[in-house]
Design a protein around this motif. Structure first.
Motif, PDB file in Angstrom:
ATOM      1  N   SER A  32     -61.894-114.613  14.305  1.00 24.87           N
ATOM      2  CA  SER A  32     -60.600-114.601  13.606  1.00 24.87           C
ATOM      3  C   SER A  32     -59.488-114.091  14.520  1.00 24.87           C
ATOM      4  O   SER A  32     -58.559-113.443  14.057  1.00 24.87           O
ATOM      5  N   ILE A  58     -67.330-109.459  17.444  1.00 30.23           N
ATOM      6  CA  ILE A  58     -66.391-108.387  17.082  1.00 30.23           C
ATOM      7  C   ILE A  58     -65.330-108.869  16.091  1.00 30.23           C
ATOM      8  O   ILE A  58     -64.995-108.177  15.145  1.00 30.23           O
ATOM      9  N   PHE A  59     -64.791-110.064  16.323  1.00 28.08           N
ATOM     10  CA  PHE A  59     -63.682-110.522  15.487  1.00 28.08           C
ATOM     11  C   PHE A  59     -64.116-111.523  14.415  1.00 28.08           C
ATOM     12  O   PHE A  59     -63.281-111.958  13.624  1.00 28.08           O
ATOM     13  N   GLY A  60     -65.378-111.917  14.425  1.00 27.21           N
ATOM     14  CA  GLY A  60     -65.824-112.914  13.452  1.00 27.21           C
ATOM     15  C   GLY A  60     -65.037-114.208  13.608  1.00 27.21           C
ATOM     16  O   GLY A  60     -64.773-114.905  12.626  1.00 27.21           O
ATOM     17  N   LEU A  85     -62.776-123.273  11.295  1.00 29.56           N
ATOM     18  CA  LEU A  85     -62.998-123.909   9.993  1.00 29.56           C
ATOM     19  C   LEU A  85     -63.252-125.406  10.168  1.00 29.56           C
ATOM     20  O   LEU A  85     -64.142-125.974   9.540  1.00 29.56           O
ATOM     21  N   LEU A 137     -61.189-116.100   4.976  1.00 28.46           N
ATOM     22  CA  LEU A 137     -61.249-117.565   4.993  1.00 28.46           C
ATOM     23  C   LEU A 137     -62.554-118.047   5.635  1.00 28.46           C
ATOM     24  O   LEU A 137     -63.098-119.085   5.259  1.00 28.46           O
ATOM     25  N   LEU A 138     -63.029-117.268   6.624  1.00 24.11           N
ATOM     26  CA  LEU A 138     -64.159-117.724   7.439  1.00 24.11           C
ATOM     27  C   LEU A 138     -65.527-117.255   6.939  1.00 24.11           C
ATOM     28  O   LEU A 138     -66.513-117.945   7.151  1.00 24.11           O
ATOM     29  N   HIS A 139     -65.578-116.062   6.323  1.00 21.88           N
ATOM     30  CA  HIS A 139     -66.893-115.464   6.048  1.00 21.88           C
ATOM     31  C   HIS A 139     -67.073-115.136   4.573  1.00 21.88           C
ATOM     32  O   HIS A 139     -66.099-115.128   3.810  1.00 21.88           O
ATOM     33  N   ILE A 176     -66.206-106.576   8.942  1.00 25.67           N
ATOM     34  CA  ILE A 176     -65.457-106.809  10.194  1.00 25.67           C
ATOM     35  C   ILE A 176     -63.998-106.363  10.031  1.00 25.67           C
ATOM     36  O   ILE A 176     -63.427-105.745  10.930  1.00 25.67           O
ATOM     37  N   ARG A 186     -66.697-126.027  11.456  1.00 28.58           N
ATOM     38  CA  ARG A 186     -67.688-125.896  10.386  1.00 28.58           C
ATOM     39  C   ARG A 186     -67.720-127.135   9.497  1.00 28.58           C
ATOM     40  O   ARG A 186     -68.781-127.602   9.094  1.00 28.58           O
ATOM     41  N   THR A 199     -58.845-119.544  13.915  1.00 27.86           N
ATOM     42  CA  THR A 199     -59.473-119.592  12.590  1.00 27.86           C
ATOM     43  C   THR A 199     -59.524-121.029  12.072  1.00 27.86           C
ATOM     44  O   THR A 199     -60.554-121.494  11.579  1.00 27.86           O
ATOM     45  N   PHE A 249     -57.721-114.162   7.796  1.00 23.76           N
ATOM     46  CA  PHE A 249     -58.581-115.084   8.553  1.00 23.76           C
ATOM     47  C   PHE A 249     -60.057-114.828   8.250  1.00 23.76           C
ATOM     48  O   PHE A 249     -60.828-115.773   8.092  1.00 23.76           O
ATOM     49  N   LEU A 250     -60.443-113.555   8.178  1.00 27.42           N
ATOM     50  CA  LEU A 250     -61.858-113.224   7.978  1.00 27.42           C
ATOM     51  C   LEU A 250     -62.352-113.665   6.605  1.00 27.42           C
ATOM     52  O   LEU A 250     -63.458-114.184   6.470  1.00 27.42           O
ATOM     53  N   PHE A 266     -55.806-110.504  10.214  1.00 25.56           N
ATOM     54  CA  PHE A 266     -57.260-110.545  10.408  1.00 25.56           C
ATOM     55  C   PHE A 266     -57.990-110.579   9.064  1.00 25.56           C
ATOM     56  O   PHE A 266     -59.000-111.264   8.926  1.00 25.56           O
ATOM     57  N   LEU A 321     -62.110-103.721  12.399  1.00 26.20           N
ATOM     58  CA  LEU A 321     -60.920-104.105  13.190  1.00 26.20           C
ATOM     59  C   LEU A 321     -59.707-103.269  12.795  1.00 26.20           C
ATOM     60  O   LEU A 321     -58.930-102.836  13.653  1.00 26.20           O
TER      61      LEU A 321
END
Lengths: 136, 220
Positions: free
Chosen positions: A69, A65-67, A79, B63-65, B73, A82, A75, B60-61, B57, B77
């Motif tokens: 994050s 749901i939040f990936g 990172l 940064l991550l994906h 996402i 990873r 987060t 962060f998202l 969010f 959200l």
């Protein structure tokens, strides 16, 4: 569960984690019945156990749901995971474990401290509170 | 919108995130976010709260994906956040209790719901008062992790004790007002529930079910 649902109205990001809150409540109930708040030597490891359980339960929700994050710290830990060569899901689990481990141990330690500091007359009204500290 | 029946507001706030997660990204969640933001916009404070809750969010998202995943996402959200922030701003707990009671729900359930909602700000205000009082008595609440950890006990115990004390007072007050009498209560000002709104609620439910079925069967 009701508390989680109503809290979600204030901070909606709690809502998907309702299942985790139910698990936490059940674990705390079992811990209280087993007298695991008797002293810090029992309460802190029990909190660490809850940390593992909560992290395992929250990882799929956080991932789907939040990936991953849910917060700045999570987060950053994802990172870091990873960069260490973990897959997305494993990095997400890693960050969940890191954040939940200490958090739940401190919470259980604090609960044990508060339960022991309760005045006897107040504690006597809550049989489970007495049982959790080994006084009943 | 604030004049609408509380169940209609709840249905709308629940349907938007449900549709955001069900409809294909990015257009589905983008459309639901536009609707949620349109609801928030008339009150700048609500829109601001939704923005500041959702903004981290997005950061962060991204940064991550990759861009497509992060956007999907983040839109979902943000829809959830905006619709719930709007709901809390527009629906006073007392009105929800009136609606629950007039719909035939137990007054205990209605009170439990409203009390939980009002407990959070009350506890927060009390915690702040306790922090201020303990600091006046010389308690160090700032500093390293160990100092903060030591201060926790001095803050948590009075908070728990005062909360228990208030629960006693509330229980007594409710008892004297006949909460446990077991008779059906008459709501003082039941919110009007027009047939149009009832139809709209069922339409929202049907829309969500159709979206889920469509997604599962045809992978739309």
């Amino acid at each position: 569960m009701l508390t989680s649902v109503t809290n979600s109205l204030r901070n909606p990001t709690y809502l998907p984690f309702v299942v985790v809150q139910v698990l936490v409540a059940l674990y705390a109930w079992f811990a209280a019945r087993a007298g695991l708040f008797r002293n810090l030597k029992l309460a802190v490891p029990a909190g660490l156990g809850l940390g593992i359980l909560a992290a395992a339960a929250s990882t799929p929700i956080s991932y789907k749901i939040f990936g991953c994050s849910t917060s700045g710290g999570v987060t950053l830990m994802t990172l870091l995971g990873r960069k260490l060569g973990m897959s997305d899901l494993v990095a997400c689990a890693f960050s969940a474990f890191v954040s939940d481990f200490g958090d739940k141990a401190v919470t259980f330690g604090l609960v044990a401290t508060v339960l022991h500091a309760l005045p006897k007359r107040t504690a006597a009204r809550f049989p489970l509170a007495l049982r959790s500290i080994g006084a009943a | 919108m604030s004049g609408r029946h509380p169940f209609t507001l709840l249905a709308l706030a629940a349907a938007l995130p449900a549709l955001a997660w069900t409809l294909p990204a990015p257009w589905g969640p983008a459309a639901t976010l536009i609707v949620a933001l349109t609801l928030c916009l008339p009150a700048p404070r609500v829109a601001r709260t939704a923005f500041f809750t959702a903004a981290p969010f997005w950061l962060f998202l991204f940064l991550l994906h990759d861009r497509a995943t992060a956007l999907a996402i983040a839109l979902r959200l943000s829809t959830m956040i905006a619709s719930f922030v709007w709901l809390v701003a527009i629906l006073p707990p007392a009105r929800l209790v009136e609606a629950l009671v007039s719909a035939g729900y137990s007054v205990h359930v209605a009170f439990l719901f409203a009390a939980t909602l009002s407990a959070v700000p009350a506890l927060r205000a009390r915690a702040q008062r306790i922090v201020d009082a303990q600091r006046c008595r010389g308690l160090a609440t700032r500093g390293g992790p160990l100092t903060r950890l030591r201060a926790l006990r001095a803050l948590a115990l009075p908070l728990v004790l005062s909360a228990l004390h208030e629960v006693d007072e509330r229980a007594l007050a409710l008892e004297t007002r006949g909460l446990s009498a077991g008779t059906r209560r008459t709501p003082l000002a039941p919110p009007p529930d027009l047939w149009v709104e009832r139809v709209a609620r069922w339409a929202l439910v049907a829309g969500c079910v159709a979206a889920i079925v469509g997604r599962v069967l045809w992978r739309v």
